[in-house]
Motif scaffolding. Structure first.
Motif, PDB file in Angstrom:
ATOM      1  N   PHE A 137       0.838  -1.197   0.000  1.00 18.58           N
ATOM      2  CA  PHE A 137       0.000   0.000   0.000  1.00 18.58           C
ATOM      3  C   PHE A 137       0.877   1.252   0.000  1.00 18.58           C
ATOM      4  O   PHE A 137       1.773   1.402   0.826  1.00 18.58           O
ATOM      5  CB  PHE A 137      -0.909  -0.019   1.237  1.00 18.58           C
ATOM      6  N   LEU A 138       0.606   2.143  -0.945  1.00 19.98           N
ATOM      7  CA  LEU A 138       1.358   3.391  -1.047  1.00 19.98           C
ATOM      8  C   LEU A 138       0.636   4.559  -0.383  1.00 19.98           C
ATOM      9  O   LEU A 138       1.262   5.492   0.101  1.00 19.98           O
ATOM     10  CB  LEU A 138       1.609   3.732  -2.522  1.00 19.98           C
ATOM     11  N   GLY A 139      -0.690   4.534  -0.421  1.00 16.49           N
ATOM     12  CA  GLY A 139      -1.479   5.607   0.159  1.00 16.49           C
ATOM     13  C   GLY A 139      -2.811   5.727  -0.546  1.00 16.49           C
ATOM     14  O   GLY A 139      -3.091   5.011  -1.515  1.00 16.49           O
ATOM     15  N   GLY A 140      -3.638   6.623  -0.038  1.00 16.01           N
ATOM     16  CA  GLY A 140      -4.961   6.832  -0.599  1.00 16.01           C
ATOM     17  C   GLY A 140      -5.074   8.190  -1.263  1.00 16.01           C
ATOM     18  O   GLY A 140      -4.589   9.188  -0.738  1.00 16.01           O
ATOM     19  N   GLU A 141      -5.708   8.201  -2.410  1.00 19.47           N
ATOM     20  CA  GLU A 141      -5.923   9.435  -3.169  1.00 19.47           C
ATOM     21  C   GLU A 141      -7.349   9.913  -2.922  1.00 19.47           C
ATOM     22  O   GLU A 141      -8.311   9.190  -3.183  1.00 19.47           O
ATOM     23  CB  GLU A 141      -5.711   9.151  -4.654  1.00 19.47           C
ATOM     24  N   LEU A 142      -7.492  11.131  -2.416  1.00 23.08           N
ATOM     25  CA  LEU A 142      -8.812  11.715  -2.201  1.00 23.08           C
ATOM     26  C   LEU A 142      -9.370  12.140  -3.551  1.00 23.08           C
ATOM     27  O   LEU A 142      -8.756  12.924  -4.275  1.00 23.08           O
ATOM     28  CB  LEU A 142      -8.724  12.926  -1.268  1.00 23.08           C
ATOM     29  N   ILE A 143     -10.530  11.614  -3.914  1.00 24.85           N
ATOM     30  CA  ILE A 143     -11.209  11.951  -5.168  1.00 24.85           C
ATOM     31  C   ILE A 143     -12.421  12.801  -4.801  1.00 24.85           C
ATOM     32  O   ILE A 143     -13.290  12.358  -4.052  1.00 24.85           O
ATOM     33  CB  ILE A 143     -11.680  10.683  -5.919  1.00 24.85           C
ATOM     34  N   GLU A 144     -12.493  14.006  -5.346  1.00 28.47           N
ATOM     35  CA  GLU A 144     -13.571  14.918  -4.979  1.00 28.47           C
ATOM     36  C   GLU A 144     -14.574  15.178  -6.095  1.00 28.47           C
ATOM     37  O   GLU A 144     -15.595  15.809  -5.855  1.00 28.47           O
ATOM     38  CB  GLU A 144     -12.980  16.243  -4.488  1.00 28.47           C
ATOM     39  N   ASP A 145     -14.319  14.671  -7.288  1.00 37.13           N
ATOM     40  CA  ASP A 145     -15.255  14.853  -8.389  1.00 37.13           C
ATOM     41  C   ASP A 145     -16.585  14.185  -8.056  1.00 37.13           C
ATOM     42  O   ASP A 145     -16.623  12.958  -7.842  1.00 37.13           O
ATOM     43  CB  ASP A 145     -14.672  14.257  -9.677  1.00 37.13           C
ATOM     44  N   PRO A 146     -17.695  14.953  -7.986  1.00 37.50           N
ATOM     45  CA  PRO A 146     -18.985  14.374  -7.573  1.00 37.50           C
ATOM     46  C   PRO A 146     -19.439  13.188  -8.423  1.00 37.50           C
ATOM     47  O   PRO A 146     -19.969  12.212  -7.891  1.00 37.50           O
ATOM     48  CB  PRO A 146     -19.959  15.546  -7.685  1.00 37.50           C
ATOM     49  N   ALA A 147     -19.248  13.258  -9.735  1.00 32.70           N
ATOM     50  CA  ALA A 147     -19.693  12.167 -10.609  1.00 32.70           C
ATOM     51  C   ALA A 147     -18.908  10.883 -10.320  1.00 32.70           C
ATOM     52  O   ALA A 147     -19.465   9.781 -10.328  1.00 32.70           O
ATOM     53  CB  ALA A 147     -19.555  12.554 -12.074  1.00 32.70           C
ATOM     54  N   THR A 148     -17.622  11.021 -10.034  1.00 29.68           N
ATOM     55  CA  THR A 148     -16.792   9.852  -9.716  1.00 29.68           C
ATOM     56  C   THR A 148     -17.198   9.263  -8.372  1.00 29.68           C
ATOM     57  O   THR A 148     -17.266   8.035  -8.214  1.00 29.68           O
ATOM     58  CB  THR A 148     -15.302  10.250  -9.716  1.00 29.68           C
ATOM     59  N   VAL A 149     -17.505  10.112  -7.401  1.00 33.48           N
ATOM     60  CA  VAL A 149     -17.954   9.637  -6.094  1.00 33.48           C
ATOM     61  C   VAL A 149     -19.273   8.878  -6.247  1.00 33.48           C
ATOM     62  O   VAL A 149     -19.439   7.781  -5.700  1.00 33.48           O
ATOM     63  CB  VAL A 149     -18.097  10.805  -5.095  1.00 33.48           C
ATOM     64  N   VAL A 150     -20.207   9.423  -7.011  1.00 32.94           N
ATOM     65  CA  VAL A 150     -21.498   8.761  -7.236  1.00 32.94           C
ATOM     66  C   VAL A 150     -21.292   7.418  -7.943  1.00 32.94           C
ATOM     67  O   VAL A 150     -21.923   6.415  -7.586  1.00 32.94           O
ATOM     68  CB  VAL A 150     -22.459   9.672  -8.027  1.00 32.94           C
ATOM     69  N   GLN A 151     -20.406   7.367  -8.929  1.00 31.29           N
ATOM     70  CA  GLN A 151     -20.123   6.106  -9.631  1.00 31.29           C
ATOM     71  C   GLN A 151     -19.627   5.040  -8.661  1.00 31.29           C
ATOM     72  O   GLN A 151     -20.047   3.885  -8.715  1.00 31.29           O
ATOM     73  CB  GLN A 151     -19.096   6.327 -10.746  1.00 31.29           C
ATOM     74  N   HIS A 152     -18.752   5.435  -7.750  1.00 32.36           N
ATOM     75  CA  HIS A 152     -18.233   4.475  -6.777  1.00 32.36           C
ATOM     76  C   HIS A 152     -19.321   4.031  -5.797  1.00 32.36           C
ATOM     77  O   HIS A 152     -19.309   2.902  -5.322  1.00 32.36           O
ATOM     78  CB  HIS A 152     -17.011   5.048  -6.063  1.00 32.36           C
ATOM     79  N   GLY A 153     -20.260   4.916  -5.492  1.00 27.67           N
ATOM     80  CA  GLY A 153     -21.408   4.531  -4.679  1.00 27.67           C
ATOM     81  C   GLY A 153     -22.263   3.499  -5.401  1.00 27.67           C
ATOM     82  O   GLY A 153     -22.762   2.541  -4.794  1.00 27.67           O
ATOM     83  N   TYR A 154     -22.428   3.688  -6.707  1.00 29.63           N
ATOM     84  CA  TYR A 154     -23.162   2.703  -7.521  1.00 29.63           C
ATOM     85  C   TYR A 154     -22.439   1.352  -7.480  1.00 29.63           C
ATOM     86  O   TYR A 154     -23.070   0.306  -7.293  1.00 29.63           O
ATOM     87  CB  TYR A 154     -23.291   3.203  -8.962  1.00 29.63           C
ATOM     88  N   TRP A 155     -21.110   1.382  -7.659  1.00 25.19           N
ATOM     89  CA  TRP A 155     -20.342   0.135  -7.619  1.00 25.19           C
ATOM     90  C   TRP A 155     -20.446  -0.531  -6.247  1.00 25.19           C
ATOM     91  O   TRP A 155     -20.530  -1.748  -6.158  1.00 25.19           O
ATOM     92  CB  TRP A 155     -18.882   0.384  -7.983  1.00 25.19           C
ATOM     93  N   ARG A 156     -20.430   0.275  -5.185  1.00 25.08           N
ATOM     94  CA  ARG A 156     -20.606  -0.272  -3.835  1.00 25.08           C
ATOM     95  C   ARG A 156     -21.930  -1.033  -3.748  1.00 25.08           C
ATOM     96  O   ARG A 156     -21.977  -2.174  -3.292  1.00 25.08           O
ATOM     97  CB  ARG A 156     -20.605   0.860  -2.804  1.00 25.08           C
ATOM     98  N   ASP A 157     -22.997  -0.389  -4.215  1.00 18.89           N
ATOM     99  CA  ASP A 157     -24.327  -0.997  -4.130  1.00 18.89           C
ATOM    100  C   ASP A 157     -24.425  -2.267  -4.968  1.00 18.89           C
ATOM    101  O   ASP A 157     -25.007  -3.264  -4.539  1.00 18.89           O
ATOM    102  CB  ASP A 157     -25.406   0.003  -4.546  1.00 18.89           C
ATOM    103  N   ALA A 158     -23.840  -2.242  -6.166  1.00 12.96           N
ATOM    104  CA  ALA A 158     -23.868  -3.424  -7.037  1.00 12.96           C
ATOM    105  C   ALA A 158     -23.064  -4.560  -6.407  1.00 12.96           C
ATOM    106  O   ALA A 158     -23.521  -5.713  -6.384  1.00 12.96           O
ATOM    107  CB  ALA A 158     -23.325  -3.079  -8.417  1.00 12.96           C
TER     108      ALA A 158
END
Length: 172
Positions: A137-158
């Protein structure tokens, strides 16, 4: 790209308000603190998982205060040694209050899930995890783009919808 590491990364787990979700898609992680336990597991030696105590305590405290940890592990079948070790360890994290579920890689591919790990805190703070070629593990990248955050929420749900509980997966 700036990566969150160390105390900054640890703070994420103490400061979320409601939910922390992780999608894990790698068949192996090189985490020096757990390597000795992995060796013991593979040789069927007993191990009290000293490296996991703080994590379990944090999960218990979060759960008792109404916060929720959940995770879906995407795994290749047959399982790698590391994935078998992860299934075994998950009994302890589940016992502490984290809900870990499993999804076979073939199913993840069918549902177009991403091929990268991430944490999603409170459905609004996305941390994409980065690893080197040796699975460290190198570290975590904070992603703030709303559309990308929503996409990851969709992937979480799926992923959650198609994954099965740890105990059911372990029984198979």
């Amino acid at each position: 790209m700036s990566l969150i590491t160390g105390e900054g990364f640890s703070r994420l787990f103490r400061t979320f308000e409601h939910t922390a979700f992780r999608l894990e898609v790698r068949d192996r992680y090189d985490a020096p603190y757990e390597n000795a336990s992995l060796v013991r597991f593979l040789s069927t030696e007993k191990d009290d998982l000293p490296w996991m105590r703080d994590w379990l305590h944090m999960i218990r405290e979060a759960t008792e205060s109404g916060r929720r940890f959940s995770r879906v592990r995407v795994v290749s079948v047959p399982l790698t040694d590391y994935s078998r070790f992860g299934v075994w360890c998950a009994q302890f994290t589940n016992g502490a209050g984290e809900d870990i579920r499993y999804l076979e890689r073939e199913q993840a591919d069918v549902h177009d899930l991403p091929n990268h790990d991430y944490w999603l805190f409170d459905s609004s703070k996305l941390i994409r995890m980065h690893f080197d070629d040796a699975d460290r593990f190198l570290g975590g990248e904070l992603i703030e783009d709303p559309a990308t955050v929503v996409q990851h929420g969709y992937w979480r749900d799926a992923a959650w919808h198609h994954a099965i509980r740890r105990d059911e997966f372990a029984a198979e």
